[in-house]
Write a protein that holds these residues in place. Sequence first.
Motif, PDB file in Angstrom:
ATOM      1  N   LYS A 244      -8.402  -2.816  -4.499  1.00  0.00           N
ATOM      2  CA  LYS A 244      -9.033  -2.765  -3.179  1.00  0.00           C
ATOM      3  C   LYS A 244     -10.031  -1.620  -3.088  1.00  0.00           C
ATOM      4  CE  LYS A 244      -5.259  -4.512  -0.264  1.00  0.00           C
ATOM      5  NZ  LYS A 244      -4.367  -4.111   0.868  1.00  0.00           N
ATOM      6  N   ARG A 245     -11.025  -1.809  -2.257  1.00  0.00           N
ATOM      7  CA  ARG A 245     -12.014  -0.759  -2.011  1.00  0.00           C
ATOM      8  C   ARG A 245     -11.314   0.511  -1.534  1.00  0.00           C
ATOM      9  NH1 ARG A 245     -17.795  -0.083  -0.845  1.00  0.00           N
ATOM     10  NH2 ARG A 245     -17.908   2.115  -0.366  1.00  0.00           N
ATOM     11  N   SER A 246     -10.328   0.367  -0.657  1.00  0.00           N
ATOM     12  CA  SER A 246      -9.630   1.552  -0.136  1.00  0.00           C
ATOM     13  C   SER A 246      -8.942   2.330  -1.262  1.00  0.00           C
ATOM     14  CB  SER A 246      -8.624   1.171   0.956  1.00  0.00           C
ATOM     15  OG  SER A 246      -7.636   0.295   0.452  1.00  0.00           O
ATOM     16  N   TYR A 247      -8.451   1.636  -2.288  1.00  0.00           N
ATOM     17  CA  TYR A 247      -7.826   2.321  -3.425  1.00  0.00           C
ATOM     18  C   TYR A 247      -8.886   3.093  -4.212  1.00  0.00           C
ATOM     19  CZ  TYR A 247      -4.234  -1.300  -2.607  1.00  0.00           C
ATOM     20  OH  TYR A 247      -3.311  -2.143  -2.067  1.00  0.00           O
TER      21      TYR A 247
ATOM     22  N   TRP B 288       0.038   4.357  -2.719  1.00  0.00           N
ATOM     23  CA  TRP B 288      -0.609   5.647  -2.412  1.00  0.00           C
ATOM     24  C   TRP B 288      -0.163   6.782  -3.331  1.00  0.00           C
ATOM     25  CZ3 TRP B 288      -4.582   3.801  -0.681  1.00  0.00           C
ATOM     26  CH2 TRP B 288      -4.702   3.016   0.456  1.00  0.00           C
TER      27      TRP B 288
ATOM     28  N   ASP C 254       0.818  -1.214   0.000  1.00  0.00           N
ATOM     29  CA  ASP C 254       0.000   0.000   0.000  1.00  0.00           C
ATOM     30  C   ASP C 254       0.855   1.270   0.000  1.00  0.00           C
ATOM     31  OD1 ASP C 254      -2.250  -1.540  -0.113  1.00  0.00           O
ATOM     32  OD2 ASP C 254      -2.894  -1.149   1.944  1.00  0.00           O
TER      33      ASP C 254
ATOM     34  N   ASP D  11     -11.744   4.141  -3.031  1.00  0.00           N
ATOM     35  CA  ASP D  11     -12.181   5.257  -2.177  1.00  0.00           C
ATOM     36  C   ASP D  11     -11.218   6.435  -2.313  1.00  0.00           C
ATOM     37  OD1 ASP D  11     -14.350   3.768  -1.268  1.00  0.00           O
ATOM     38  OD2 ASP D  11     -13.413   3.258   0.660  1.00  0.00           O
ATOM     39  N   ARG D  12      -9.934   6.145  -2.367  1.00  0.00           N
ATOM     40  CA  ARG D  12      -8.933   7.211  -2.507  1.00  0.00           C
ATOM     41  C   ARG D  12      -9.089   7.911  -3.856  1.00  0.00           C
ATOM     42  NH1 ARG D  12      -3.867   7.327   0.824  1.00  0.00           N
ATOM     43  NH2 ARG D  12      -2.594   9.012  -0.018  1.00  0.00           N
TER      44      ARG D  12
END
Length: 175
Positions: A85-88, A59, A55, A90-91
């Motif tokens: 990933k969902r977090s990616y 970023w 990660d 979301d970013r």
Amino acid sequence: MNTPHVVVVMGVAGTGKTTIGPLLAERLGVPYAEGDDFHPPANIAKMSAGTPLDDGDRWPWLDAIGAWAHSRAGLGGVVSSSALKRSYRDRLRASGPGVIFVHLTGDRSLIEERMAERKGHFMPTALLDSQFATLQPLQADEAGIAVDVAGTPEEIADRACEAVAAYDRGRAEAS
């Protein structure tokens, strides 16, 4: 057809993001940006050596893609990014409001076969398992569409274009 959205063509390595992205952009009448071009040299060296990114590596890459998406807000565009990933995702959404995702999906054996046929790409087929292990498919509350990668690039791009058009119609009807 034209779209005000920035469309992120996502999926594991070998699904055809770099092939489908420009075809989709052409059909939508918007510019295309190759997500791999946003990687810093250290990321490319790491992947070329067969080492998956973590990660911390991703970023800055996602932020660079997000900055491009932000610059295209309301104008439209297509950019490729694994966005596994969902977090990616979301970013990316935080940087580029209105971003929608076209998730290229398909049978693992077909994807591996296509990866093996690629020439000169830094992502080895050995990393495909880590890509699938990392993948978190789009959730119902995420703006996006899944498109199967079976068929020719033109057929896949046509399906993706239709899916974006249907998404736009659905949003217009909902408002």
